[in-house]
Structures are given as structure tokens and as C-alpha cells.
Design a protein around this motif. Structure first.
Motif, mmCIF file in Angstrom:
data_model
loop_
_atom_site.group_PDB
_atom_site.id
_atom_site.type_symbol
_atom_site.label_atom_id
_atom_site.label_comp_id
_atom_site.label_asym_id
_atom_site.label_seq_id
_atom_site.Cartn_x
_atom_site.Cartn_y
_atom_site.Cartn_z
ATOM 1 N N ALA A 1 -5.424 -4.535 4.823
ATOM 2 C CA ALA A 1 -7.076 -5.163 3.937
ATOM 3 C C ALA A 1 -7.224 -6.484 4.352
ATOM 4 C CB ALA A 1 -6.196 -5.531 2.351
ATOM 5 N N SER B 1 -5.014 2.939 -0.798
ATOM 6 C CA SER B 1 -4.172 3.601 -1.799
ATOM 7 C C SER B 1 -3.491 4.361 -0.666
ATOM 8 C CB SER B 1 -5.081 4.531 -2.830
ATOM 9 O OG SER B 1 -5.350 5.666 -2.167
ATOM 10 N N SER C 1 -10.697 -0.346 -0.765
ATOM 11 C CA SER C 1 -9.653 0.180 -1.350
ATOM 12 C C SER C 1 -8.613 0.441 -0.249
ATOM 13 C CB SER C 1 -10.352 0.028 -2.731
ATOM 14 O OG SER C 1 -10.601 1.186 -2.898
ATOM 15 N N SER D 1 -8.834 5.155 2.596
ATOM 16 C CA SER D 1 -9.502 4.491 2.253
ATOM 17 C C SER D 1 -11.121 4.577 1.295
ATOM 18 C CB SER D 1 -9.950 3.429 4.276
ATOM 19 O OG SER D 1 -10.525 2.659 3.621
#
Length: 118
Positions: free
Chosen positions: A10, A62, A60, A80
Motif C-alpha cells: 500500500a 483487494s 486500492s 489492484s
């Protein structure tokens, strides 16, 4: 380990780290190479030179998973999403990274992005 590696992934997607050559250099191993979702191959030197100057697009993560390969090596996979920004549309990719534990910290050795057709 999984929480730490997800935080590092991140961080690499954050504007603060992407714009900070010293922080970026600390995360990338000397032999770092990336096969980008664009098809471009990035070395450590090219990444340190070019990434801070690129326009920032929020991303982001996941479906984050870690597979420990050895005491000092981990393989990370995730999805992503690059959020739309200006003229750039949103796009999704599958990501994989190889991290090595060196000198008391994790360093990114290899990264690959594979586009997910929209």
C-alpha cells in the motif's frame, strides 16, 4: 508478516512514497525489476528516476494473499484498482511481488502487473 507486507504494498501505491526517492529506494532491492501492466520493464534505477515524476493516481488493494517461500522470502498476490484520474480511466490488474528479508527489513525484488480486461 502478511499485515506488514500489505502495508508495504500500500505504501508503494501511495503518493507520499512514490514521490519520495529515499523512501522508495529503501523499499526496492538493488536487483529490483518490474514487468508493468503496460508491458514496460522497469529496473530499480528507472523506477527511482521516473516514478517520482509520474502523475499520481489513487489505487486500492483487494484479495491480498501471502505465501511464505522461505524464512526470508515471501510471494504476494492481490488485485489492484487504479481509480480514474483526469483523462486516465479506472483500470484493474492482478499483481504479484517477491519480497526478501534483508538487513532487518523487507525489500521488493520483483513485481508484475497483469491487466484485467474491462
Amino acid at each position: 508478516m502478511a499485515v506488514q507486507l500489505q502495508a508495504l504494498e500500500a505504501a508503494l501505491q501511495s503518493q507520499a512514497v512514490r514521490a519520495d526517492g529515499a523512501r522508495l529506494a529503501a523499499l526496492l532491492a538493488d536487483e529490483f525489476v518490474e514487468f508493468g501492466s503496460s508491458g514496460h520493464v522497469w529496473t530499480r534505477a528507472a523506477t527511482l528516476s521516473d516514478l517520482p515524476a509520474q502523475p499520481f493516481c489513487a489505487r486500492s488493494i483487494s484479495d491480498f494473499q501471502v505465501r511464505q517461500l522461505a524464512a526470508d522470502a515471501a510471494f504476494v498476490t492481490y488485485r489492484s484498482l487504479r481509480h480514474a484520474s483526469g483523462a486516465l480511466p479506472a483500470s484493474a490488474s492482478l499483481r504479484s511481488s517477491l519480497w526478501k528479508w534483508r538487513d532487518g527489513r523487507w525489500q521488493l525484488v520483483f513485481h508484475q502487473g497483469t491487466p484485467i480486461p474491462g
